[in-house]
Every structure is written in structure tokens, then in C-alpha cells.
Design a protein around this motif. Structure first.
Motif: not given
Length: 54
Positions: A11-16, A20-21, A28-30
Motif C-alpha cells: 500500500a505504501t508502494f502504491l501511494c508513492v 499521493k500527497s 502509511v509508512w509510519s
């Protein structure tokens, strides 16, 4: 539990990749970092306690 961590990292990868902001990516990473630290603490303390079967 490990599958949840991999899903969170994905999910973090998809956000990057989805650009995403920065706040969303950091949030998400935290959350994933806290989950990994908790899981490692659980594994380490579970294996170190004397008297537990190996």
C-alpha cells in the motif's frame, strides 16, 4: 501477521507510485513501521524468555 505487513508495504508502494500527497505516504509508512517494530518485539521477547519450548 506477516501478510498484513507485506500488504501495508505494498500500500505504501502504491501511494508513492500513485503520487499521493506526502502526508499520506508518511502516515502509511509510519503505521507500517510501528507494526514492524511491534512484530519484531513480539518475536524477540517470545524467543528469549527462558523456559519456553524452542
Amino acid at each position: 501477521m506477516d501478510a498484513l505487513l507485506f500488504a501495508g508495504l505494498f500500500a505504501t508502494f502504491l501511494c508513492v507510485v500513485g503520487q499521493k500527497s506526502r502526508a499520506v505516504v508518511v502516515a502509511v509508512w509510519s503505521a507500517m513501521f510501528v507494526a514492524v517494530v511491534w512484530l519484531m518485539a513480539h518475536h524477540v521477547t517470545g524467543a528469549v524468555v527462558p523456559g519456553l519450548p524452542q
